[in-house]
Design a protein around this motif. Structure first.
Motif, mmCIF file in Angstrom:
data_model
loop_
_atom_site.group_PDB
_atom_site.id
_atom_site.type_symbol
_atom_site.label_atom_id
_atom_site.label_comp_id
_atom_site.label_asym_id
_atom_site.label_seq_id
_atom_site.Cartn_x
_atom_site.Cartn_y
_atom_site.Cartn_z
ATOM 1 N N ARG A 14 0.832 -1.200 0.000
ATOM 2 C CA ARG A 14 0.000 0.000 0.000
ATOM 3 C C ARG A 14 0.869 1.253 0.000
ATOM 4 N NH1 ARG A 14 -3.194 0.036 5.284
ATOM 5 N NH2 ARG A 14 -4.021 1.946 4.341
ATOM 6 N N ASP A 15 0.355 2.315 -0.608
ATOM 7 C CA ASP A 15 1.014 3.616 -0.490
ATOM 8 C C ASP A 15 1.004 4.025 0.976
ATOM 9 O OD1 ASP A 15 1.276 3.646 -3.208
ATOM 10 O OD2 ASP A 15 -0.271 5.169 -3.562
ATOM 11 N N PHE A 16 2.136 4.566 1.437
ATOM 12 C CA PHE A 16 2.211 4.998 2.829
ATOM 13 C C PHE A 16 1.797 6.456 2.947
ATOM 14 C CE2 PHE A 16 4.453 7.060 6.337
ATOM 15 C CZ PHE A 16 3.966 6.301 7.396
ATOM 16 N N THR A 17 0.763 6.690 3.740
ATOM 17 C CA THR A 17 0.306 8.043 4.040
ATOM 18 C C THR A 17 0.284 8.186 5.549
ATOM 19 O OG1 THR A 17 -1.115 8.038 2.074
ATOM 20 C CG2 THR A 17 -1.520 9.743 3.734
ATOM 21 N N PRO A 18 1.123 9.029 6.130
ATOM 22 C CA PRO A 18 1.178 9.142 7.590
ATOM 23 C C PRO A 18 -0.072 9.810 8.148
ATOM 24 C CG PRO A 18 2.548 10.826 6.592
ATOM 25 C CD PRO A 18 2.077 9.940 5.469
ATOM 26 N N LEU A 19 -0.373 9.491 9.388
ATOM 27 C CA LEU A 19 -1.511 10.121 10.053
ATOM 28 C C LEU A 19 -1.286 11.612 10.238
ATOM 29 C CD1 LEU A 19 -2.147 7.369 12.739
ATOM 30 C CD2 LEU A 19 -3.706 7.980 10.878
ATOM 31 N N THR A 20 -0.031 11.972 10.519
ATOM 32 C CA THR A 20 0.351 13.374 10.676
ATOM 33 C C THR A 20 1.416 13.692 9.635
ATOM 34 O OG1 THR A 20 -0.066 13.290 13.056
ATOM 35 C CG2 THR A 20 1.290 15.113 12.242
ATOM 36 N N ALA A 21 1.176 14.687 8.805
ATOM 37 C CA ALA A 21 2.117 15.024 7.747
ATOM 38 C C ALA A 21 3.510 15.278 8.312
ATOM 39 C CB ALA A 21 1.624 16.261 6.996
ATOM 40 N N GLY A 22 4.508 14.650 7.693
ATOM 41 C CA GLY A 22 5.900 14.862 8.092
ATOM 42 C C GLY A 22 6.347 14.052 9.292
ATOM 43 N N CYS A 23 5.450 13.237 9.863
ATOM 44 C CA CYS A 23 5.790 12.451 11.052
ATOM 45 C C CYS A 23 5.431 10.981 10.824
ATOM 46 C CB CYS A 23 5.044 12.969 12.279
ATOM 47 S SG CYS A 23 5.431 14.674 12.711
ATOM 48 N N VAL A 24 6.211 10.107 11.433
ATOM 49 C CA VAL A 24 5.926 8.673 11.379
ATOM 50 C C VAL A 24 6.038 8.112 12.787
ATOM 51 C CG1 VAL A 24 6.609 6.423 10.465
ATOM 52 C CG2 VAL A 24 6.846 8.454 9.038
ATOM 53 N N SER A 25 5.019 7.352 13.203
ATOM 54 C CA SER A 25 5.034 6.707 14.516
ATOM 55 C C SER A 25 5.085 5.190 14.319
ATOM 56 C CB SER A 25 3.811 7.107 15.328
ATOM 57 O OG SER A 25 2.625 6.997 14.553
ATOM 58 N N ILE A 26 6.049 4.554 14.994
ATOM 59 C CA ILE A 26 6.270 3.114 14.833
ATOM 60 C C ILE A 26 6.322 2.450 16.203
ATOM 61 C CG2 ILE A 26 7.820 1.323 13.932
ATOM 62 C CD1 ILE A 26 8.989 3.443 12.042
ATOM 63 N N TYR A 27 5.578 1.366 16.360
ATOM 64 C CA TYR A 27 5.673 0.535 17.564
ATOM 65 C C TYR A 27 6.181 -0.833 17.129
ATOM 66 C CZ TYR A 27 4.557 -1.780 21.979
ATOM 67 O OH TYR A 27 4.648 -2.468 23.171
ATOM 68 N N LEU A 28 7.303 -1.249 17.705
ATOM 69 C CA LEU A 28 7.890 -2.556 17.390
ATOM 70 C C LEU A 28 7.877 -3.432 18.628
ATOM 71 C CD1 LEU A 28 9.484 -4.521 15.563
ATOM 72 C CD2 LEU A 28 11.584 -3.386 16.339
ATOM 73 N N CYS A 29 7.321 -4.625 18.513
ATOM 74 C CA CYS A 29 7.383 -5.581 19.618
ATOM 75 C C CYS A 29 8.839 -5.980 19.831
ATOM 76 C CB CYS A 29 6.545 -6.813 19.307
ATOM 77 S SG CYS A 29 4.782 -6.538 19.520
ATOM 78 N N GLY A 30 9.349 -5.641 21.005
ATOM 79 C CA GLY A 30 10.754 -5.884 21.287
ATOM 80 C C GLY A 30 10.991 -7.190 22.005
ATOM 81 N N ALA A 31 11.999 -7.188 22.848
ATOM 82 C CA ALA A 31 12.496 -8.426 23.444
ATOM 83 C C ALA A 31 11.647 -8.905 24.607
ATOM 84 C CB ALA A 31 13.929 -8.212 23.928
ATOM 85 N N THR A 32 11.457 -10.226 24.673
ATOM 86 C CA THR A 32 11.047 -10.892 25.901
ATOM 87 C C THR A 32 12.333 -11.408 26.521
ATOM 88 O OG1 THR A 32 8.904 -11.519 24.993
ATOM 89 C CG2 THR A 32 9.672 -12.743 26.915
ATOM 90 N N VAL A 33 12.700 -10.874 27.680
ATOM 91 C CA VAL A 33 14.087 -10.988 28.152
ATOM 92 C C VAL A 33 14.297 -12.155 29.116
ATOM 93 C CG1 VAL A 33 14.759 -8.610 27.692
ATOM 94 C CG2 VAL A 33 13.537 -9.134 29.806
ATOM 95 N N GLN A 34 13.930 -13.354 28.656
ATOM 96 C CA GLN A 34 14.181 -14.534 29.485
ATOM 97 C C GLN A 34 15.544 -15.149 29.196
ATOM 98 O OE1 GLN A 34 12.408 -14.829 26.732
ATOM 99 N NE2 GLN A 34 12.480 -16.883 25.882
ATOM 100 N N ALA A 35 16.191 -14.727 28.093
ATOM 101 C CA ALA A 35 17.507 -15.266 27.733
ATOM 102 C C ALA A 35 18.197 -14.269 26.813
ATOM 103 C CB ALA A 35 17.373 -16.626 27.052
ATOM 104 N N ALA A 36 19.485 -14.479 26.603
ATOM 105 C CA ALA A 36 20.270 -13.596 25.728
ATOM 106 C C ALA A 36 19.830 -13.770 24.272
ATOM 107 C CB ALA A 36 21.758 -13.906 25.877
#
Length: 466
Positions: A14-36
């Protein structure tokens, strides 16, 4: 060209159109820290680091949130197994993840919230969902009623009659086996927090919904993570957030796995390759090249042979840097803009492989210019290559990677002294036209892993592929 992304929810680019012009908000599921972390974990962070860098190159202001899951069933199990506090295990491995991200040149996130720091927000979300009829308390647990939300399974496109939620011990009192736990009642010896429904701890899915709401608001642009998170994690996040009243993520972007023998790299399968060990065997910039240059939606089948090929490919780029630097006699700065073909590839769903093909084509053009003694053209090509690799976080002359070069400087100097003594013997043989001896010396050096190249300024040596 408009920047475009593959949206898992739409099953198309899909074409990317930000919710707010000139800004991008990203949420990334990060680490579950039970091990290295192993390199499969770090790949996700690396892919989204490249996405972030490209958005920033395109002029967007990026807010990048990558959470830390520092309490869940796996961490509690590790705590019991190792007879250590759960928070000690979590903190130790959180640092290991951050060391791994940093070693491979990932920019730090704008915010990196821990789940345990946001219990208040989780309680508020559960209270709202119960009031709206989407959740219920039972025996100290709080469950989400999946049948109360008509849009459930819109991301994974499964049939509600056929799904099964992963469960842990103590998830009792469900009205429907398909309902999932947002809050788990306290058990002996486990960490717990006080809530209106009794002491307990959060469920995995609730953590991310609450933290995304806290840092990015009711709506944000991109939610990212690995393919394995589509169900149940991301599906359950969507249900909680939208039933609570949030619009939640506009685009869903998922990276593929690093596999070994066709299976997803996983600690539970015993086939993981720890980042802390890999950086001892391979230069971190080469690991970044290896993990970051395949398309983010393509599987990477791990092998040492593939790593050696990546090392050789990157060495060819570095050799071009060195030759042009010697020819120019001064530092060559990156171009102000990347070539249009590179930008077109990156705009098309972050087409890093196609963009990298432009890099290697430009290197070949630069080498041809060197062969033709066209200094101006060679310098121009290096300037373009620096701009392109800079966007990918792979420019060897970036100050970030200077420490990597410094670590080997002392050893390089000692080896250089020894090799030059041998090369002087070869030059003496060539001067007296003893070609057999000169060739024998060159062959012996190559067998030792060195590549000898005769240049107008004299012989030059580099490390060859392993």
């Amino acid at each position: 060209m408009t920047l475009r992304l593959y949206d898992t929810s739409a099953r198309q680019i899909r074409d990317f159109t930000p919710l707010t012009a000139g800004c991008v908000s990203i949420y990334l599921c990060g680490a579950t820290v039970q091990a290295a972390p192993h390199i499969g974990h770090i790949r996700s962070g690396l892919n989204f680091d490249m996405m972030r860098r490209w958005f920033e190159y395109r002029g967007y202001e990026v807010t990048f949130v990558r959470n830390v899951t520092d309490i869940d069933d796996k961490i509690i199990a590790k705590s019991a197994e190792q007879r250590r506090p759960w928070w000690s295990i979590g903190y130790e491995n959180e640092r290991a993840f951050n060391d791994g991200y940093a070693a491979l040149g990932c920019l730090p996130p704008t915010y990196e919230p821990r789940a345990t720091g946001h219990v208040t927000e989780m309680v508020e979300m559960m209270r709202g969902l119960i009031e709206r009829g989407h959740a219920y308390e039972s025996e100290g647990n709080v469950y989400f009623d999946v049948k109360s939300y008509p849009g459930y399974l819109s991301l994974s496109r499964q049939d509600l009659d056929n799904i099964r939620q992963p469960e842990s011990t103590g998830e009792t009192g469900k009205r429907d086996a398909r309902d999932f736990a947002m809050w788990k009642s306290v058990k002996p010896g486990e960490p717990s927090w006080e809530t209106p429904w009794g002491r307990g701890r959060p469920g995995w899915h609730l953590e991310c919904s609450a933290m995304a709401h806290k840092y990015l608001g009711e709506a944000f642009d991109i939610h990212g993570g690995g393919l394995d998170l589509i169900f149940p994690h991301h599906e359950n996040e969507i249900a909680q957030a939208k039933a609570f009243g949030d619009e939640f993520a506009k685009y869903w972007v998922h990276n593929a796995w690093v596999t070994m023998s066709g299976e997803k790299m996983s600690k539970s399968l015993g086939n993981s390759v720890l980042v802390s060990e890999m950086v001892k065997q391979w230069r971190p910039i080469v690991l970044r090249y290896y993990l970051g240059t395949p398309h983010y939606r393509s599987m990477i089948e791990y092998s040492e042979e593939a790593l050696r090929e990546a090392e050789s490919a990157f060495a060819r780029i570095e050799g071009f840097y060195q030759r042009v630097g010697e020819k120019a006699g001064k530092a060559v700065e990156p171009a102000a803009e990347v070539p249009p073909a590179f930008a077109e590839a990156m705009d098309d769903d972050l087409g890093v492989p196609q963009a990298l093909a432009i890099v290697h084509t430009t290197v070949r053009q630069g080498n041809s210019a060197l062969a033709a003694d066209d200094k101006e053209a060679a310098v121009a090509r290096l300037s373009e290559v620096r701009a392109m690799l800079g966007v990918l976080g792979l420019d060897p002359l970036d100050p970030f990677w200077a420490g990597e070069a410094d670590r080997g400087a002392d050893l390089h100097g000692a080896v250089d002294t020894l090799v030059r003594l041998v090369l002087e013997q070869r030059e003496s043989a060539r001067a007296r036209k003893d070609w057999a001896t000169a060739d024998a010396i060159r062959d012996q050096l190559q067998q030792s892993g060195l590549v000898i190249e005769d240049s107008p300024t004299g012989p030059r040596w580099t490390l060859g592929p392993r």
